[in-house]
Motif scaffolding. Structure first.
Motif, PDB file in Angstrom:
ATOM      1  N   UNK A  24       0.867  -1.175   0.000  1.00 13.99           N
ATOM      2  CA  UNK A  24       0.000   0.000   0.000  1.00 13.99           C
ATOM      3  C   UNK A  24       0.905   1.226   0.000  1.00 13.99           C
ATOM      4  N   UNK A  25       0.453   2.283  -0.669  1.00  8.67           N
ATOM      5  CA  UNK A  25       1.219   3.526  -0.685  1.00  8.67           C
ATOM      6  C   UNK A  25       0.293   4.703  -0.393  1.00  8.67           C
ATOM      7  N   UNK A  26       0.884   5.726   0.181  1.00  8.06           N
ATOM      8  CA  UNK A  26       0.164   6.965   0.481  1.00  8.06           C
ATOM      9  C   UNK A  26       0.915   8.104  -0.206  1.00  8.06           C
ATOM     10  N   UNK A  27       0.149   9.042  -0.748  1.00  6.57           N
ATOM     11  CA  UNK A  27       0.741  10.184  -1.449  1.00  6.57           C
ATOM     12  C   UNK A  27       0.231  11.476  -0.825  1.00  6.57           C
ATOM     13  N   UNK A  28       1.162  12.396  -0.606  1.00  2.84           N
ATOM     14  CA  UNK A  28       0.859  13.710  -0.043  1.00  2.84           C
ATOM     15  C   UNK A  28       1.326  14.772  -1.033  1.00  2.84           C
ATOM     16  N   UNK A  29       0.522  15.820  -1.179  1.00  4.85           N
ATOM     17  CA  UNK A  29       0.943  17.029  -1.889  1.00  4.85           C
ATOM     18  C   UNK A  29       1.129  18.081  -0.803  1.00  4.85           C
ATOM     19  N   UNK A  30       2.358  18.567  -0.649  1.00  3.97           N
ATOM     20  CA  UNK A  30       2.631  19.482   0.460  1.00  3.97           C
ATOM     21  C   UNK A  30       3.698  20.504   0.086  1.00  3.97           C
ATOM     22  N   UNK A  31       3.531  21.713   0.586  1.00  9.58           N
ATOM     23  CA  UNK A  31       4.561  22.735   0.452  1.00  9.58           C
ATOM     24  C   UNK A  31       5.581  22.625   1.580  1.00  9.58           C
ATOM     25  N   UNK A  32       5.238  21.863   2.627  1.00  8.68           N
ATOM     26  CA  UNK A  32       6.168  21.631   3.726  1.00  8.68           C
ATOM     27  C   UNK A  32       7.157  20.551   3.328  1.00  8.68           C
ATOM     28  N   UNK A  33       8.339  20.624   3.875  1.00  7.10           N
ATOM     29  CA  UNK A  33       9.367  19.605   3.629  1.00  7.10           C
ATOM     30  C   UNK A  33       9.136  18.468   4.627  1.00  7.10           C
ATOM     31  N   UNK A  34       8.545  17.370   4.154  1.00 12.87           N
ATOM     32  CA  UNK A  34       8.212  16.277   5.077  1.00 12.87           C
ATOM     33  C   UNK A  34       9.093  15.046   4.888  1.00 12.87           C
ATOM     34  N   UNK A  35      10.065  15.110   3.960  1.00  4.35           N
ATOM     35  CA  UNK A  35      10.904  13.936   3.764  1.00  4.35           C
ATOM     36  C   UNK A  35      11.602  13.558   5.061  1.00  4.35           C
ATOM     37  N   UNK A  36      11.723  12.260   5.274  1.00  2.00           N
ATOM     38  CA  UNK A  36      12.340  11.651   6.460  1.00  2.00           C
ATOM     39  C   UNK A  36      11.435  11.689   7.689  1.00  2.00           C
ATOM     40  N   UNK A  37      10.254  12.269   7.585  1.00  2.00           N
ATOM     41  CA  UNK A  37       9.321  12.243   8.711  1.00  2.00           C
ATOM     42  C   UNK A  37       8.605  10.894   8.716  1.00  2.00           C
ATOM     43  N   UNK A  38       8.232  10.432   9.900  1.00  2.00           N
ATOM     44  CA  UNK A  38       7.505   9.175  10.028  1.00  2.00           C
ATOM     45  C   UNK A  38       6.111   9.307   9.452  1.00  2.00           C
ATOM     46  N   UNK A  39       5.623   8.211   8.880  1.00  3.84           N
ATOM     47  CA  UNK A  39       4.259   8.191   8.359  1.00  3.84           C
ATOM     48  C   UNK A  39       3.282   8.409   9.501  1.00  3.84           C
ATOM     49  N   UNK A  42      -2.624  12.052   8.134  1.00  2.00           N
ATOM     50  CA  UNK A  42      -2.682  13.504   8.112  1.00  2.00           C
ATOM     51  C   UNK A  42      -3.682  13.928   7.051  1.00  2.00           C
ATOM     52  N   UNK A  43      -4.363  15.051   7.232  1.00  2.00           N
ATOM     53  CA  UNK A  43      -5.328  15.470   6.215  1.00  2.00           C
ATOM     54  C   UNK A  43      -4.688  15.743   4.857  1.00  2.00           C
ATOM     55  N   UNK A  44      -3.360  15.922   4.815  1.00  2.00           N
ATOM     56  CA  UNK A  44      -2.676  16.183   3.551  1.00  2.00           C
ATOM     57  C   UNK A  44      -2.542  14.939   2.676  1.00  2.00           C
ATOM     58  N   UNK A  45      -2.822  13.756   3.228  1.00  2.00           N
ATOM     59  CA  UNK A  45      -2.792  12.561   2.380  1.00  2.00           C
ATOM     60  C   UNK A  45      -3.857  12.742   1.309  1.00  2.00           C
ATOM     61  N   UNK A  46      -3.417  12.706   0.070  1.00  2.00           N
ATOM     62  CA  UNK A  46      -4.315  12.935  -1.057  1.00  2.00           C
ATOM     63  C   UNK A  46      -4.779  11.633  -1.698  1.00  2.00           C
ATOM     64  N   UNK A  47      -4.052  10.529  -1.410  1.00  2.00           N
ATOM     65  CA  UNK A  47      -4.371   9.283  -2.103  1.00  2.00           C
ATOM     66  C   UNK A  47      -3.737   8.093  -1.394  1.00  2.00           C
ATOM     67  N   UNK A  48      -4.504   7.007  -1.292  1.00  2.21           N
ATOM     68  CA  UNK A  48      -3.977   5.691  -0.922  1.00  2.21           C
ATOM     69  C   UNK A  48      -4.159   4.788  -2.127  1.00  2.21           C
ATOM     70  N   UNK A 127      -8.202   3.426   4.406  1.00  4.06           N
ATOM     71  CA  UNK A 127      -9.370   4.268   4.124  1.00  4.06           C
ATOM     72  C   UNK A 127     -10.173   4.488   5.400  1.00  4.06           C
ATOM     73  N   UNK A 128     -10.431   3.403   6.131  1.00  4.77           N
ATOM     74  CA  UNK A 128     -11.257   3.493   7.346  1.00  4.77           C
ATOM     75  C   UNK A 128     -10.601   4.386   8.398  1.00  4.77           C
ATOM     76  N   UNK A 137     -12.932  10.549   2.622  1.00  4.58           N
ATOM     77  CA  UNK A 137     -11.809   9.871   1.979  1.00  4.58           C
ATOM     78  C   UNK A 137     -10.760  10.896   1.540  1.00  4.58           C
ATOM     79  N   UNK A 138      -9.522  10.443   1.322  1.00  2.74           N
ATOM     80  CA  UNK A 138      -8.548  11.357   0.709  1.00  2.74           C
ATOM     81  C   UNK A 138      -9.088  11.890  -0.623  1.00  2.74           C
ATOM     82  N   UNK A 139      -8.700  13.093  -0.972  1.00  7.16           N
ATOM     83  CA  UNK A 139      -9.274  13.786  -2.131  1.00  7.16           C
ATOM     84  C   UNK A 139      -9.329  12.938  -3.395  1.00  7.16           C
ATOM     85  N   UNK A 140      -8.229  12.291  -3.746  1.00  4.38           N
ATOM     86  CA  UNK A 140      -8.191  11.595  -5.029  1.00  4.38           C
ATOM     87  C   UNK A 140      -8.659  10.142  -4.953  1.00  4.38           C
ATOM     88  N   UNK A 141      -9.051   9.685  -3.764  1.00  2.06           N
ATOM     89  CA  UNK A 141      -9.755   8.407  -3.642  1.00  2.06           C
ATOM     90  C   UNK A 141     -11.257   8.612  -3.712  1.00  2.06           C
TER      91      UNK A 141
END
Length: 149
Positions: A24-39, A42-48, A127-128, A137-141
């Motif tokens: 399973x994968x999760x995708x975020x669109x963010x202006x914040x630098x979130x690389x290396x942060x733990x999963x 978050x409401x920014x998750x746009x898609x699973x 999803x749940x 649901x995330x926006x693109x789901x």
């Protein structure tokens, strides 16, 4: 959290451990630098999304990338492309985390088939959990909020 990778920039996705397995994968669109942060949810998750294909997460994320860059092949990514038509602008803000499930995706051994079933189940668990936390649901789901167009 539950064997998820840390968030990585979209351009670094191939470096993720376990990317050759189903998962399973999760995708975020963010202006914040979130690389290396733990999963975390978050409401920014746009898609699973998920895959049980022989090519694993690597192949599925490549299909996603092909589609957001203008080709076709991934329905969820078509919804992204409608909102974010400029690939270069999108990938600067795109992050991914994966939850791989180690198994032989081409096997018909019962243990491998059961793991592949867990992958499909886990996407719905995601999803749940998201709906419990954010009421939608995330926006693109959500095909009503985000048609493929």
């Amino acid at each position: 959290m539950d064997n998820w990778s840390k968030w990585v920039k979209w351009s670094d996705r191939k470096t993720l451990t376990g990317i050759n397995y189903p998962g399973v994968y999760a995708i975020v669109v963010s202006d914040d630098k979130i690389e290396s942060m733990s999963f975390k949810y978050t409401p920014e998750i746009a898609y699973f999304g998920m895959t049980n294909s022989k090519g694993g997460l690597r192949s599925r994320l490549k299909q996603f990338d092909n589609t957001i860059s203008g080709k076709d092949g991934h329905g969820g990514a078509r919804r992204f492309r409608k909102k974010y038509p400029k690939y270069d602008n999108l990938i600067k803000r795109l992050y991914v985390a994966i939850r791989p499930f180690e198994c032989d995706s081409s096997s018909i051994l019962p243990e491998d088939l059961l793991i592949k079933g867990k992958v499909a189940e886990y996407e719905y668990i995601c999803f749940a959990e998201y709906v419990k936390k954010f009421g939608k649901l995330p926006e693109f789901n959500d095909m009503k909020r985000s048609p493929k167009g």
